[in-house]
Design an enzyme around this catalytic site. Structure first.
Site, mmCIF file in Angstrom:
data_model
loop_
_atom_site.group_PDB
_atom_site.id
_atom_site.type_symbol
_atom_site.label_atom_id
_atom_site.label_comp_id
_atom_site.label_asym_id
_atom_site.label_seq_id
_atom_site.Cartn_x
_atom_site.Cartn_y
_atom_site.Cartn_z
ATOM 1 N N PRO A 238 0.976 -1.375 0.037
ATOM 2 C CA PRO A 238 -0.041 0.137 -0.117
ATOM 3 C C PRO A 238 0.861 1.286 0.029
ATOM 4 O O PRO A 238 1.725 1.199 0.814
ATOM 5 C CB PRO A 238 -1.014 0.025 1.369
ATOM 6 C CG PRO A 238 -0.759 -1.532 1.832
ATOM 7 C CD PRO A 238 0.697 -1.866 0.975
ATOM 8 N N GLU A 239 0.611 1.969 -0.881
ATOM 9 C CA GLU A 239 1.332 3.376 -0.975
ATOM 10 C C GLU A 239 0.403 4.579 -0.429
ATOM 11 O O GLU A 239 -0.524 4.286 0.099
ATOM 12 C CB GLU A 239 1.732 3.594 -2.425
ATOM 13 C CG GLU A 239 2.741 2.641 -2.855
ATOM 14 C CD GLU A 239 3.290 2.781 -4.061
ATOM 15 O OE1 GLU A 239 3.375 4.056 -4.566
ATOM 16 O OE2 GLU A 239 4.098 2.065 -4.610
ATOM 17 N N HIS B 198 -5.103 -14.064 9.429
ATOM 18 C CA HIS B 198 -4.109 -13.279 9.323
ATOM 19 C C HIS B 198 -4.869 -11.960 9.926
ATOM 20 O O HIS B 198 -4.130 -10.793 9.557
ATOM 21 C CB HIS B 198 -3.872 -13.295 7.421
ATOM 22 C CG HIS B 198 -3.075 -14.424 7.254
ATOM 23 N ND1 HIS B 198 -1.928 -14.842 7.375
ATOM 24 C CD2 HIS B 198 -3.591 -14.975 6.051
ATOM 25 C CE1 HIS B 198 -1.641 -15.884 6.888
ATOM 26 N NE2 HIS B 198 -2.631 -15.970 5.783
ATOM 27 N N ARG C 57 1.736 -11.152 5.674
ATOM 28 C CA ARG C 57 3.207 -11.156 5.819
ATOM 29 C C ARG C 57 3.765 -10.641 6.992
ATOM 30 O O ARG C 57 4.909 -10.555 7.454
ATOM 31 C CB ARG C 57 3.791 -10.525 4.685
ATOM 32 C CG ARG C 57 3.183 -11.178 3.142
ATOM 33 C CD ARG C 57 3.952 -10.288 2.096
ATOM 34 N NE ARG C 57 5.415 -10.496 2.024
ATOM 35 C CZ ARG C 57 6.307 -10.108 0.844
ATOM 36 N NH1 ARG C 57 5.630 -9.331 0.096
ATOM 37 N NH2 ARG C 57 7.668 -10.223 0.812
ATOM 38 N N LYS D 224 23.050 16.196 -7.854
ATOM 39 C CA LYS D 224 22.576 14.817 -7.462
ATOM 40 C C LYS D 224 22.818 13.641 -8.809
ATOM 41 O O LYS D 224 22.378 13.995 -9.639
ATOM 42 C CB LYS D 224 21.274 14.714 -7.179
ATOM 43 C CG LYS D 224 20.795 15.342 -5.977
ATOM 44 C CD LYS D 224 21.396 14.516 -4.800
ATOM 45 C CE LYS D 224 21.141 15.187 -3.258
ATOM 46 N NZ LYS D 224 21.665 14.198 -2.001
#
Length: 269
Positions: free
Chosen positions: A2-3, A90, A109, A150
Protein backbone atom coordinates in the site's frame (compact mmCIF):
# COMPACT_ATOMS: atom_id res chain seq x y z
CA UNK A 1 2.65 -2.58 -0.91
CA UNK A 2 0.00 0.00 0.00
CA UNK A 3 1.32 3.43 -0.98
CA UNK A 4 0.23 6.92 0.02
CA UNK A 5 -3.08 6.97 -1.91
CA UNK A 6 -4.05 3.61 -0.41
CA UNK A 7 -3.23 4.82 3.12
CA UNK A 8 -5.12 8.08 2.59
CA UNK A 9 -8.08 6.08 1.24
CA UNK A 10 -7.95 3.86 4.34
CA UNK A 11 -7.75 6.92 6.60
CA UNK A 12 -10.78 8.49 5.00
CA UNK A 13 -12.62 5.18 5.18
CA UNK A 14 -12.11 4.56 8.89
CA UNK A 15 -12.31 8.17 10.13
CA UNK A 16 -16.14 8.46 10.32
CA UNK A 17 -16.38 5.23 12.30
CA UNK A 18 -13.76 6.24 14.89
CA UNK A 19 -13.71 9.99 15.54
CA UNK A 20 -16.12 10.88 18.34
CA UNK A 21 -16.31 7.26 19.48
CA UNK A 22 -14.23 5.15 21.87
CA UNK A 23 -11.78 2.31 21.47
CA UNK A 24 -13.16 -0.03 24.11
CA UNK A 25 -10.10 -2.25 23.96
CA UNK A 26 -7.52 -3.74 21.60
CA UNK A 27 -7.45 -7.47 20.90
CA UNK A 28 -3.94 -8.45 19.81
CA UNK A 29 -3.78 -12.00 18.49
CA UNK A 30 -0.28 -11.69 17.04
CA UNK A 31 2.00 -9.15 18.78
CA UNK A 32 5.09 -10.06 16.72
CA UNK A 33 4.87 -7.84 13.66
CA UNK A 34 7.69 -5.76 12.12
CA UNK A 35 8.12 -4.43 15.66
CA UNK A 36 6.25 -5.81 18.69
CA UNK A 37 2.84 -4.24 19.24
CA UNK A 38 3.29 -1.55 21.90
CA UNK A 39 2.20 -2.46 25.40
CA UNK A 40 0.20 0.77 25.68
CA UNK A 41 -1.97 -0.41 22.80
CA UNK A 42 -2.51 -3.83 24.36
CA UNK A 43 -3.57 -2.09 27.59
CA UNK A 44 -6.00 0.37 25.95
CA UNK A 45 -9.32 0.73 27.73
CA UNK A 46 -12.26 2.95 26.76
CA UNK A 47 -10.12 5.61 25.00
CA UNK A 48 -11.93 8.36 23.03
CA UNK A 49 -10.69 8.91 19.47
CA UNK A 50 -9.96 12.59 18.78
CA UNK A 51 -8.78 12.36 15.17
CA UNK A 52 -7.51 10.00 12.48
CA UNK A 53 -4.65 11.48 10.48
CA UNK A 54 -1.93 10.36 8.08
CA UNK A 55 1.79 11.12 7.83
CA UNK A 56 3.53 9.56 4.83
CA UNK A 57 2.34 5.94 4.85
CA UNK A 58 1.51 5.89 8.57
CA UNK A 59 -2.00 6.02 10.03
CA UNK A 60 -2.14 8.25 13.12
CA UNK A 61 -4.97 7.73 15.61
CA UNK A 62 -5.07 10.52 18.18
CA UNK A 63 -6.17 9.69 21.74
CA UNK A 64 -6.12 11.97 24.81
CA UNK A 65 -2.86 10.52 26.16
CA UNK A 66 -0.98 9.86 22.91
CA UNK A 67 -1.04 8.46 19.40
CA UNK A 68 -1.47 5.04 17.85
CA UNK A 69 0.85 4.80 14.83
CA UNK A 70 -0.14 2.16 12.31
CA UNK A 71 1.80 0.96 9.28
CA UNK A 72 0.33 -1.58 6.86
CA UNK A 73 3.66 -3.01 5.71
CA UNK A 74 3.82 -4.98 2.46
CA UNK A 75 0.42 -6.64 2.48
CA UNK A 76 -1.63 -5.18 5.31
CA UNK A 77 -5.11 -3.65 5.28
CA UNK A 78 -7.62 -2.24 7.73
CA UNK A 79 -11.38 -2.65 7.52
CA UNK A 80 -14.39 -1.66 9.58
CA UNK A 81 -16.49 -4.74 10.35
CA UNK A 82 -19.27 -5.77 12.71
CA UNK A 83 -17.70 -7.06 15.92
CA UNK A 84 -19.40 -10.46 15.65
CA UNK A 85 -17.50 -11.45 12.46
CA UNK A 86 -14.96 -14.09 13.43
CA UNK A 87 -11.30 -13.23 12.72
CA UNK A 88 -9.36 -15.14 10.09
CA UNK A 89 -5.86 -16.58 10.13
CA UNK A 90 -4.15 -13.30 9.25
CA UNK A 91 -6.34 -10.96 11.31
CA UNK A 92 -3.77 -9.94 13.90
CA UNK A 93 -5.19 -6.87 15.68
CA UNK A 94 -8.73 -5.68 16.43
CA UNK A 95 -9.66 -2.31 17.87
CA UNK A 96 -13.09 -2.84 19.41
CA UNK A 97 -15.19 0.31 19.03
CA UNK A 98 -18.00 1.62 21.20
CA UNK A 99 -20.26 1.49 18.13
CA UNK A 100 -20.31 -2.32 18.16
CA UNK A 101 -17.91 -2.41 15.24
CA UNK A 102 -14.24 -3.29 14.99
CA UNK A 103 -11.27 -1.85 13.15
CA UNK A 104 -9.57 -5.05 11.98
CA UNK A 105 -5.95 -5.19 10.85
CA UNK A 106 -5.10 -8.02 8.44
CA UNK A 107 -1.54 -8.75 7.33
CA UNK A 108 -0.49 -12.10 5.80
CA UNK A 109 3.21 -11.16 5.76
CA UNK A 110 3.30 -9.40 9.16
CA UNK A 111 5.55 -6.55 8.00
CA UNK A 112 3.25 -3.89 9.43
CA UNK A 113 3.40 -2.24 12.85
CA UNK A 114 1.22 -0.79 15.60
CA UNK A 115 3.17 1.54 17.85
CA UNK A 116 2.44 4.06 20.61
CA UNK A 117 3.87 7.56 20.96
CA UNK A 118 3.00 10.21 23.53
CA UNK A 119 4.47 12.93 21.28
CA UNK A 120 4.74 12.64 17.49
CA UNK A 121 7.66 15.10 17.49
CA UNK A 122 9.86 12.50 19.17
CA UNK A 123 8.69 9.50 17.14
CA UNK A 124 11.64 7.57 15.70
CA UNK A 125 9.60 6.45 12.68
CA UNK A 126 8.41 9.95 11.76
CA UNK A 127 11.20 12.39 12.61
CA UNK A 128 13.31 11.93 9.45
CA UNK A 129 10.46 12.17 6.93
CA UNK A 130 10.42 14.73 4.13
CA UNK A 131 7.48 16.96 3.15
CA UNK A 132 4.09 15.64 2.12
CA UNK A 133 3.77 15.53 -1.70
CA UNK A 134 0.34 17.18 -1.69
CA UNK A 135 1.43 20.02 0.58
CA UNK A 136 2.75 23.47 -0.38
CA UNK A 137 6.26 22.71 0.90
CA UNK A 138 6.73 20.24 -1.95
CA UNK A 139 7.19 22.66 -4.84
CA UNK A 140 9.08 22.88 -8.10
CA UNK A 141 11.58 25.23 -6.49
CA UNK A 142 12.14 22.81 -3.60
CA UNK A 143 12.69 19.84 -5.94
CA UNK A 144 15.04 21.78 -8.21
CA UNK A 145 17.18 23.00 -5.31
CA UNK A 146 17.39 19.52 -3.79
CA UNK A 147 18.35 18.01 -7.15
CA UNK A 148 21.48 20.11 -7.71
CA UNK A 149 24.60 17.99 -8.26
CA UNK A 150 22.67 14.79 -7.50
CA UNK A 151 24.00 11.83 -9.52
CA UNK A 152 21.33 9.43 -8.23
CA UNK A 153 18.86 8.29 -10.89
CA UNK A 154 15.64 10.30 -10.77
CA UNK A 155 13.34 7.34 -10.08
CA UNK A 156 14.95 6.00 -6.85
CA UNK A 157 15.67 9.60 -5.77
CA UNK A 158 11.96 10.42 -5.88
CA UNK A 159 11.26 7.37 -3.70
CA UNK A 160 13.55 8.60 -0.89
CA UNK A 161 11.26 9.50 2.02
CA UNK A 162 13.79 12.08 3.22
CA UNK A 163 13.19 14.00 -0.02
CA UNK A 164 9.41 13.60 -0.18
CA UNK A 165 7.15 11.02 1.42
CA UNK A 166 4.77 8.65 -0.25
CA UNK A 167 5.98 8.64 -3.86
CA UNK A 168 6.31 4.87 -4.10
CA UNK A 169 7.19 2.62 -7.00
CA UNK A 170 3.87 2.78 -8.83
CA UNK A 171 3.42 6.52 -8.61
CA UNK A 172 7.05 7.39 -9.36
CA UNK A 173 6.87 5.44 -12.64
CA UNK A 174 3.49 6.91 -13.55
CA UNK A 175 4.48 10.48 -12.68
CA UNK A 176 7.72 10.35 -14.65
CA UNK A 177 5.82 9.06 -17.65
CA UNK A 178 3.20 11.81 -17.49
CA UNK A 179 5.92 14.42 -16.96
CA UNK A 180 7.78 13.00 -20.01
CA UNK A 181 11.02 12.46 -18.06
CA UNK A 182 13.15 9.33 -18.44
CA UNK A 183 13.75 7.63 -15.07
CA UNK A 184 17.38 6.79 -15.96
CA UNK A 185 18.48 10.41 -15.93
CA UNK A 186 20.49 11.68 -12.95
CA UNK A 187 18.41 13.88 -10.65
CA UNK A 188 20.88 16.70 -11.15
CA UNK A 189 19.95 16.92 -14.84
CA UNK A 190 16.47 18.27 -14.05
CA UNK A 191 15.86 21.77 -15.34
CA UNK A 192 13.76 24.26 -13.37
CA UNK A 193 10.85 23.83 -15.75
CA UNK A 194 11.10 20.03 -15.57
CA UNK A 195 11.16 20.12 -11.76
CA UNK A 196 8.06 22.31 -11.77
CA UNK A 197 6.29 20.00 -14.23
CA UNK A 198 7.27 16.90 -12.29
CA UNK A 199 5.96 18.25 -8.98
CA UNK A 200 2.64 19.26 -10.53
CA UNK A 201 2.36 15.84 -12.17
CA UNK A 202 3.12 13.96 -8.93
CA UNK A 203 0.40 15.92 -7.15
CA UNK A 204 -2.07 15.27 -9.97
CA UNK A 205 -1.32 11.53 -10.18
CA UNK A 206 -1.56 11.02 -6.41
CA UNK A 207 -4.77 13.04 -6.12
CA UNK A 208 -6.33 11.14 -9.00
CA UNK A 209 -5.44 7.83 -7.39
CA UNK A 210 -6.92 8.92 -4.05
CA UNK A 211 -10.15 9.85 -5.82
CA UNK A 212 -10.20 6.38 -7.41
CA UNK A 213 -9.65 4.67 -4.05
CA UNK A 214 -6.04 3.62 -4.64
CA UNK A 215 -4.47 1.00 -6.87
CA UNK A 216 -5.44 -2.64 -6.37
CA UNK A 217 -2.68 -4.88 -7.74
CA UNK A 218 -2.59 -7.78 -5.27
CA UNK A 219 -3.67 -7.23 -1.70
CA UNK A 220 -5.04 -3.73 -1.20
CA UNK A 221 -8.64 -3.22 -0.15
CA UNK A 222 -10.30 -0.07 1.06
CA UNK A 223 -11.64 0.13 4.60
CA UNK A 224 -15.07 -0.98 3.36
CA UNK A 225 -13.58 -4.01 1.60
CA UNK A 226 -13.95 -2.58 -1.90
CA UNK A 227 -10.96 -2.52 -4.28
CA UNK A 228 -9.25 0.61 -5.56
CA UNK A 229 -9.74 1.41 -9.22
CA UNK A 230 -6.66 3.45 -10.20
CA UNK A 231 -5.05 0.31 -11.69
CA UNK A 232 -7.36 0.75 -14.67
CA UNK A 233 -5.64 4.07 -15.41
CA UNK A 234 -2.02 2.92 -15.20
CA UNK A 235 -0.04 4.07 -18.24
CA UNK A 236 3.26 2.20 -17.76
CA UNK A 237 3.45 0.42 -14.41
CA UNK A 238 3.24 -3.37 -14.84
CA UNK A 239 2.86 -3.05 -18.63
CA UNK A 240 6.34 -4.11 -19.83
CA UNK A 241 6.14 -5.43 -23.41
CA UNK A 242 2.74 -3.86 -24.02
CA UNK A 243 2.23 -0.92 -26.40
CA UNK A 244 2.29 2.58 -24.97
CA UNK A 245 -1.22 3.99 -24.84
CA UNK A 246 0.07 7.27 -26.29
CA UNK A 247 2.49 6.32 -29.09
CA UNK A 248 2.35 2.52 -29.46
CA UNK A 249 6.02 1.96 -28.60
CA UNK A 250 6.52 -1.10 -26.38
CA UNK A 251 6.82 -0.28 -22.68
CA UNK A 252 10.21 -1.23 -21.22
CA UNK A 253 11.29 -2.10 -17.70
CA UNK A 254 14.57 -1.95 -15.78
CA UNK A 255 15.69 -2.52 -12.22
CA UNK A 256 16.55 0.69 -10.37
CA UNK A 257 17.54 0.31 -6.74
CA UNK A 258 16.07 -3.23 -6.59
CA UNK A 259 12.68 -1.94 -7.78
CA UNK A 260 11.30 -2.39 -11.29
CA UNK A 261 10.84 0.81 -13.25
CA UNK A 262 8.50 1.04 -16.25
CA UNK A 263 8.83 3.65 -19.00
CA UNK A 264 8.28 4.55 -22.66
CA UNK A 265 11.52 5.48 -24.36
CA UNK A 266 9.66 7.41 -27.06
CA UNK A 267 7.41 9.53 -24.83
CA UNK A 268 10.02 10.22 -22.14
CA UNK A 269 13.34 11.98 -22.58
Amino acid sequence: MPELPEIETSRRGIEPYMVGHHIVKAVVRQPKLRWPVSGQIIALENAPVISVQRRAKYLLIELPDGWIIGHLGMSGSVRILPEFIEPGKHDHVDFILSTGQVLRYTDPRRFGAWLWEEDLETSHVLKHLGPEPLGDEFSGEYLFIRSRAKKTLIKPWLMDNKLVVGVGNIYASESLFEAKILPQRPAGSLTESEAQRLVLTIKKVLQRSIEQGGTTLKDFLQADGKPGYFAQELQVYGRSGEPCKICGTLIESEKHGQRTTFFCRHCQS
